[in-house]
Enzyme design. Structure first.
Site, mmCIF file in Angstrom:
data_model
loop_
_atom_site.group_PDB
_atom_site.id
_atom_site.type_symbol
_atom_site.label_atom_id
_atom_site.label_comp_id
_atom_site.label_asym_id
_atom_site.label_seq_id
_atom_site.Cartn_x
_atom_site.Cartn_y
_atom_site.Cartn_z
ATOM 1 N N ASN A 9 0.873 -1.180 0.000
ATOM 2 C CA ASN A 9 0.000 0.000 0.000
ATOM 3 C C ASN A 9 0.908 1.227 0.000
ATOM 4 O O ASN A 9 1.544 1.529 1.007
ATOM 5 C CB ASN A 9 -0.886 -0.057 1.257
ATOM 6 C CG ASN A 9 -1.718 1.193 1.439
ATOM 7 O OD1 ASN A 9 -1.781 2.049 0.553
ATOM 8 N ND2 ASN A 9 -2.363 1.306 2.596
ATOM 9 N N LYS A 11 0.144 4.288 -0.152
ATOM 10 C CA LYS A 11 -0.452 5.446 0.530
ATOM 11 C C LYS A 11 -0.246 6.723 -0.299
ATOM 12 O O LYS A 11 -0.256 6.656 -1.529
ATOM 13 C CB LYS A 11 0.095 5.566 1.958
ATOM 14 C CG LYS A 11 -0.091 4.248 2.737
ATOM 15 C CD LYS A 11 0.158 4.372 4.210
ATOM 16 C CE LYS A 11 -0.049 3.022 4.879
ATOM 17 N NZ LYS A 11 0.114 3.042 6.316
ATOM 18 N N HIS A 96 -9.362 1.064 5.512
ATOM 19 C CA HIS A 96 -8.026 1.227 6.096
ATOM 20 C C HIS A 96 -8.127 2.119 7.339
ATOM 21 O O HIS A 96 -8.943 3.045 7.387
ATOM 22 C CB HIS A 96 -7.067 1.847 5.072
ATOM 23 C CG HIS A 96 -5.641 1.757 5.531
ATOM 24 N ND1 HIS A 96 -5.101 2.682 6.402
ATOM 25 C CD2 HIS A 96 -4.681 0.842 5.294
ATOM 26 C CE1 HIS A 96 -3.850 2.327 6.670
ATOM 27 N NE2 HIS A 96 -3.573 1.208 6.011
ATOM 28 N N GLU A 98 -6.420 4.492 8.331
ATOM 29 C CA GLU A 98 -6.254 5.931 8.067
ATOM 30 C C GLU A 98 -7.556 6.525 7.532
ATOM 31 O O GLU A 98 -7.868 7.690 7.792
ATOM 32 C CB GLU A 98 -5.067 6.153 7.124
ATOM 33 C CG GLU A 98 -3.756 5.896 7.856
ATOM 34 C CD GLU A 98 -2.657 5.262 7.027
ATOM 35 O OE1 GLU A 98 -2.694 5.342 5.788
ATOM 36 O OE2 GLU A 98 -1.737 4.669 7.649
ATOM 37 N N GLY A 174 3.129 2.133 10.874
ATOM 38 C CA GLY A 174 4.079 3.232 10.700
ATOM 39 C C GLY A 174 4.828 3.593 11.964
ATOM 40 O O GLY A 174 5.468 4.637 12.038
HETATM 41 P P1 13P Z 1 3.355 0.262 7.692
HETATM 42 O O1 13P Z 1 3.862 -1.015 7.058
HETATM 43 O O2 13P Z 1 4.051 1.478 7.230
HETATM 44 O O3 13P Z 1 3.279 0.130 9.185
HETATM 45 O O4 13P Z 1 1.830 0.427 7.191
HETATM 46 C C1 13P Z 1 0.944 -0.626 7.280
HETATM 47 C C2 13P Z 1 -0.277 -0.279 6.546
HETATM 48 O O5 13P Z 1 -1.034 0.584 6.970
HETATM 49 C C3 13P Z 1 -0.543 -0.963 5.286
HETATM 50 O O6 13P Z 1 -1.840 -0.705 4.827
#
Ligand code: 13P
Length: 253
Positions: A9, A11, A96, A98, A174
């Site tokens: 992903n 993002k 997700h 977020e 993250g």
């Molecule tokens: P990270 O691998 O950066 O922790 O993110 C995970 C994530 O949200 C994948 O959708």
């Protein structure tokens, strides 16, 4: 046997040029790979990345990071299922954390998107996961149960062959903190139990459940060794070929 499914992903990262560069590196390195692999660039790079994948007949799937809940109309800023399919997207990430926490997407909205995507033939990765305070107050399983059951409300078992569930504890996204393989496996087992209770043992055994949250080359092997972990949804480490390739090829590490 459940198919291993590793997804990246991206993002809100990568211009079109940067996305093409990364997609080219992945295509070259992962041609022989038999696992199911997906990359989800930002909307603006989908079309061009699809061309890169198509040029080399790559079996890497093109994913989108979100989708609007309506088929079309006056919905400024939204992207429809038809638009995604038109540029070659075959999988969409929905719910997700977020989207849930920064943009306040509620379960009923996510459910409308899941239903629409599945009914139009897109595969869905439905994300669920608790926050740190929810885990610390002992309600992680209740939170995940609510998100999952509400997310797939009103969907018949036969439509769920296109569903992957991603367990992404919010506190591990993250942050560099990963759930221990044991904790992740336990939650995945709990999710499988919910699917069995609502649908059938067969579906619960066949459904792919990815883990997401600070997956890296250094921890992927231990996570993937667990019975109930069938793949990974990778954020930060999917932004560079040098970290995403070893994650996909964890069995060769
Ligand atoms: P990270 O691998 O950066 O922790 O993110 C995970 C994530 O949200 C994948 O959708």
């Amino acid at each position: 046997m459940r198919k291993i499914f590793i997804a990246g992903n991206w993002k809100m990262h990568k211009t079109v040029g940067e996305a093409v560069e990364l997609a080219r590196e992945l295509v070259t390195a992962l041609t022989e790979e038999k696992k199911k692999i997906m990359i989800a660039p930002p909307f603006t790079a989908l079309n061009t990345v699809k061309e890169v994948l198509a040029e080399s007949n790559s079996n890497i799937l093109l994913g989108a990071q979100n989708m609007g809940p309506e088929e079309e109309g006056a919905h400024t800023g939204e992207i429809s299922v038809k638009m995604l399919k038109d540029v070659g997207v075959s999988v969409v990430i929905l719910g997700h954390s977020e989207r849930r926490h920064i943009y306040n997407e509620p379960d009923d909205l996510i459910n409308r998107k899941v239903k629409l995507a599945l009914s139009k033939g897109l595969e869905v990765i439905l994300c669920v996961g608790e926050t740190l305070s929810e885990r610390e107050s002992g309600i992680a399983e209740n939170v995940v149960e609510n998100q999952l059951i509400r997310g797939i409300e009103g969907i018949a078992e036969k439509q769920l062959s296109g569903l992957t569930i991603a367990y992404e504890p919010v506190w591990a996204i993250g942050t560099g903190k990963t759930a221990t393989p044991e904790d992740a496996d336990k939650m995945h087992g709990f999710i499988r139990g919910l699917i069995e209770k609502k649908y059938s043992k067969k579906l619960s055994e066949n459904i792919t459940i990815q883990y997401g949250g600070s997956v890296k080359p250094g921890n992927v092997k231990d996570l993937m060794a667990k019975d109930n972990i069938d793949g990974a949804l990778v954020g930060g480490a999917s932004l560079k070929a040098e970290t995403f390739i070893p994650i996909v090829r964890y069995d060769k590490l």
